[in-house]
Scaffold this motif. Structure first.
Motif, PDB file in Angstrom:
ATOM      1  N   PRO A  54       0.848  -1.186   0.170  1.00  0.00           N
ATOM      2  CA  PRO A  54      -0.046  -0.121   0.140  1.00  0.00           C
ATOM      3  C   PRO A  54       0.947   1.265  -0.084  1.00  0.00           C
ATOM      4  N   GLY A  55       0.438   2.168  -0.725  1.00  0.00           N
ATOM      5  CA  GLY A  55       0.982   3.465  -0.817  1.00  0.00           C
ATOM      6  C   GLY A  55       2.183   3.581  -2.053  1.00  0.00           C
ATOM      7  N   VAL A  56       2.103   2.805  -3.012  1.00  0.00           N
ATOM      8  CA  VAL A  56       2.862   3.053  -3.968  1.00  0.00           C
ATOM      9  C   VAL A  56       3.030   4.177  -4.797  1.00  0.00           C
ATOM     10  N   GLY A  57       4.148   4.887  -5.158  1.00  0.00           N
ATOM     11  CA  GLY A  57       4.330   5.974  -5.623  1.00  0.00           C
ATOM     12  C   GLY A  57       3.238   6.634  -6.518  1.00  0.00           C
ATOM     13  N   SER A  58       3.580   7.083  -7.505  1.00  0.00           N
ATOM     14  CA  SER A  58       2.453   7.866  -8.325  1.00  0.00           C
ATOM     15  C   SER A  58       1.523   6.905  -9.038  1.00  0.00           C
ATOM     16  N   GLU A  59       0.333   7.748  -9.435  1.00  0.00           N
ATOM     17  CA  GLU A  59      -0.624   6.985 -10.023  1.00  0.00           C
ATOM     18  C   GLU A  59      -0.286   6.392 -11.348  1.00  0.00           C
ATOM     19  N   VAL A  60       0.645   7.044 -12.164  1.00  0.00           N
ATOM     20  CA  VAL A  60       1.213   6.366 -13.094  1.00  0.00           C
ATOM     21  C   VAL A  60       1.674   4.875 -13.027  1.00  0.00           C
ATOM     22  N   LYS A  61       2.500   5.009 -12.120  1.00  0.00           N
ATOM     23  CA  LYS A  61       3.047   3.682 -11.392  1.00  0.00           C
ATOM     24  C   LYS A  61       2.141   2.588 -11.043  1.00  0.00           C
ATOM     25  N   LYS A  62       1.172   3.193 -10.417  1.00  0.00           N
ATOM     26  CA  LYS A  62      -0.110   2.238 -10.172  1.00  0.00           C
ATOM     27  C   LYS A  62      -0.867   1.747 -11.342  1.00  0.00           C
ATOM     28  N   SER A  84      -8.966 -22.514 -18.327  1.00  0.00           N
ATOM     29  CA  SER A  84      -9.686 -21.768 -17.357  1.00  0.00           C
ATOM     30  C   SER A  84      -8.961 -20.723 -16.838  1.00  0.00           C
ATOM     31  N   LYS A  85      -9.541 -19.964 -16.017  1.00  0.00           N
ATOM     32  CA  LYS A  85      -9.059 -18.763 -15.448  1.00  0.00           C
ATOM     33  C   LYS A  85      -8.332 -18.742 -14.168  1.00  0.00           C
ATOM     34  N   LEU A  86      -7.941 -20.161 -13.860  1.00  0.00           N
ATOM     35  CA  LEU A  86      -7.117 -20.483 -12.609  1.00  0.00           C
ATOM     36  C   LEU A  86      -5.607 -19.611 -12.999  1.00  0.00           C
ATOM     37  N   GLY A  87      -5.455 -19.400 -11.406  1.00  0.00           N
ATOM     38  CA  GLY A  87      -4.006 -18.454 -11.658  1.00  0.00           C
ATOM     39  C   GLY A  87      -4.125 -16.912 -11.552  1.00  0.00           C
ATOM     40  N   ALA A  88      -5.388 -16.792 -11.806  1.00  0.00           N
ATOM     41  CA  ALA A  88      -5.768 -15.166 -11.904  1.00  0.00           C
ATOM     42  C   ALA A  88      -6.146 -14.679 -10.709  1.00  0.00           C
ATOM     43  N   ASP A  89      -6.332 -15.260  -9.643  1.00  0.00           N
ATOM     44  CA  ASP A  89      -6.996 -14.744  -8.373  1.00  0.00           C
ATOM     45  C   ASP A  89      -6.066 -13.685  -7.525  1.00  0.00           C
ATOM     46  N   ASP A  90      -4.496 -14.011  -7.717  1.00  0.00           N
ATOM     47  CA  ASP A  90      -3.733 -13.358  -6.847  1.00  0.00           C
ATOM     48  C   ASP A  90      -3.776 -11.904  -7.766  1.00  0.00           C
ATOM     49  N   ASP A  91      -3.628 -11.955  -9.242  1.00  0.00           N
ATOM     50  CA  ASP A  91      -3.531 -10.684  -9.853  1.00  0.00           C
ATOM     51  C   ASP A  91      -4.780  -9.957  -9.742  1.00  0.00           C
ATOM     52  N   ASP A  92      -6.082 -10.444  -9.561  1.00  0.00           N
ATOM     53  CA  ASP A  92      -7.426 -10.081  -9.421  1.00  0.00           C
ATOM     54  C   ASP A  92      -7.496  -9.210  -8.083  1.00  0.00           C
ATOM     55  N   ALA A  93      -6.549  -9.679  -7.083  1.00  0.00           N
ATOM     56  CA  ALA A  93      -6.562  -9.211  -5.727  1.00  0.00           C
ATOM     57  C   ALA A  93      -5.572  -8.010  -5.755  1.00  0.00           C
ATOM     58  N   LEU A  94      -4.437  -8.268  -6.470  1.00  0.00           N
ATOM     59  CA  LEU A  94      -3.429  -6.857  -6.894  1.00  0.00           C
ATOM     60  C   LEU A  94      -4.118  -5.689  -7.293  1.00  0.00           C
ATOM     61  N   ILE A  95      -4.971  -6.061  -8.487  1.00  0.00           N
ATOM     62  CA  ILE A  95      -5.676  -4.981  -9.221  1.00  0.00           C
ATOM     63  C   ILE A  95      -6.513  -4.216  -8.527  1.00  0.00           C
ATOM     64  N   LYS A  96      -7.367  -5.036  -7.676  1.00  0.00           N
ATOM     65  CA  LYS A  96      -8.450  -4.479  -6.950  1.00  0.00           C
ATOM     66  C   LYS A  96      -7.692  -3.636  -5.739  1.00  0.00           C
ATOM     67  N   GLN A  97      -6.483  -4.072  -5.105  1.00  0.00           N
ATOM     68  CA  GLN A  97      -5.812  -3.078  -4.033  1.00  0.00           C
ATOM     69  C   GLN A  97      -5.191  -2.178  -4.756  1.00  0.00           C
ATOM     70  N   PHE A  98      -4.717  -2.245  -5.885  1.00  0.00           N
ATOM     71  CA  PHE A  98      -4.081  -0.970  -6.531  1.00  0.00           C
ATOM     72  C   PHE A  98      -5.202   0.088  -7.016  1.00  0.00           C
ATOM     73  N   LEU A  99      -6.355  -0.317  -7.413  1.00  0.00           N
ATOM     74  CA  LEU A  99      -7.505   0.512  -7.828  1.00  0.00           C
ATOM     75  C   LEU A  99      -7.804   1.191  -6.479  1.00  0.00           C
ATOM     76  N   GLU A 101      -6.287   1.826  -3.738  1.00  0.00           N
ATOM     77  CA  GLU A 101      -5.154   2.667  -3.458  1.00  0.00           C
ATOM     78  C   GLU A 101      -5.439   4.168  -4.091  1.00  0.00           C
ATOM     79  N   MET A 102      -5.943   3.861  -5.284  1.00  0.00           N
ATOM     80  CA  MET A 102      -6.105   5.184  -6.167  1.00  0.00           C
ATOM     81  C   MET A 102      -7.061   6.161  -5.701  1.00  0.00           C
ATOM     82  N   LYS A 103      -7.976   5.748  -4.758  1.00  0.00           N
ATOM     83  CA  LYS A 103      -8.895   6.559  -4.149  1.00  0.00           C
ATOM     84  C   LYS A 103      -9.792   7.245  -5.235  1.00  0.00           C
ATOM     85  N   LEU A 104     -10.454   6.482  -6.352  1.00  0.00           N
ATOM     86  CA  LEU A 104     -11.278   6.718  -7.170  1.00  0.00           C
ATOM     87  C   LEU A 104     -12.463   7.112  -6.708  1.00  0.00           C
ATOM     88  N   ASP A 105     -13.301   7.832  -7.577  1.00  0.00           N
ATOM     89  CA  ASP A 105     -14.827   8.135  -7.161  1.00  0.00           C
ATOM     90  C   ASP A 105     -15.212   6.835  -7.906  1.00  0.00           C
TER      91      ASP A 105
END
Length: 185
Positions: A54-62, A84-99, A101-105
């Motif tokens: 959490p707290g990764v630098g700039s929005e562009v980096k995120k 199958s889409k197996l193996g993408a759960d970790d990726d989905d979790a990171l995408i959600k985390q980064f989004l 952190e961006m504090k979007l409307d």
């Protein structure tokens, strides 16, 4: 019995992450890519351990990190259409985390996610030849005893064997396709 196509699918998935990350200017880790016979894999690049908390630098980096997280499944599906889409759960979790952190409307969240996914699709298409070559080289590697040095970092696989390709070899392959990146430790 393990299906060989699982390891192939994982090789494309992890190659997608690495190539798109490098194309976006992220450095790769010397640990490279690891794929087990059951279709689990891991790709080590700049945001995994040094900047993904959490707290990764700039929005562009995120945004770039999110684009690279999407690239794994996009490349995997391009290679293995009926997989199958197996193996993408970790990726989905990171995408959600980064989004998050961006504090979007809340109204902008879905549009931003789709915009970043679309950019990832575009980059996978642009760099498909590099992704295919990286996956091909990885798949020519023999299954070896698992690299136990990675255990403290993650519990990505319980398999005893894996195929792996180091960061320096990945950099050399990507240079053939005009993608320049560096290694960090």
């Amino acid at each position: 019995m393990t299906e060989p196509r699982y390891a192939e699918s994982a090789a494309y998935h992890e190659s997608g992450h690495a190539v798109v990350a490098a194309a976006l200017g992220m450095r790769l880790r010397r640990d490279g890519i690891h794929v087990d016979p059951d279709g689990q894999g891991i790709s080590f690049y700049e945001y995994w351990y040094s900047d993904s908390r959490p707290g990764v630098g700039s929005e562009v980096k995120k945004e770039n990190a999110i684009i690279s997280f999407f690239a794994g499944l996009i490349a995997q599906e391009k290679f293995y259409l009926d997989g199958s889409k197996l193996g993408a759960d970790d990726d989905d979790a990171l995408i959600k985390q980064f989004l998050e952190e961006m504090k979007l409307d809340p109204r902008a969240l879905s549009a931003t996610r789709e915009k970043l996914r679309s950019e990832s699709v575009r980059l996978v298409e642009v760099h498909w030849a590099a992704i295919k070559e990286l996956a091909r080289v990885l798949l020519t590697k023999p299954f070896e005893d698992r690299d136990r040095a990675l255990e403290p970092y993650c519990g990505w696989s319980q398999a005893r064997k894996e195929k792996r390709i180091g960061g320096e070899e990945i950099v050399a392959i990507l240079q053939q396709f005009g993608i320049c990146t560096a290694i960090f430790y």
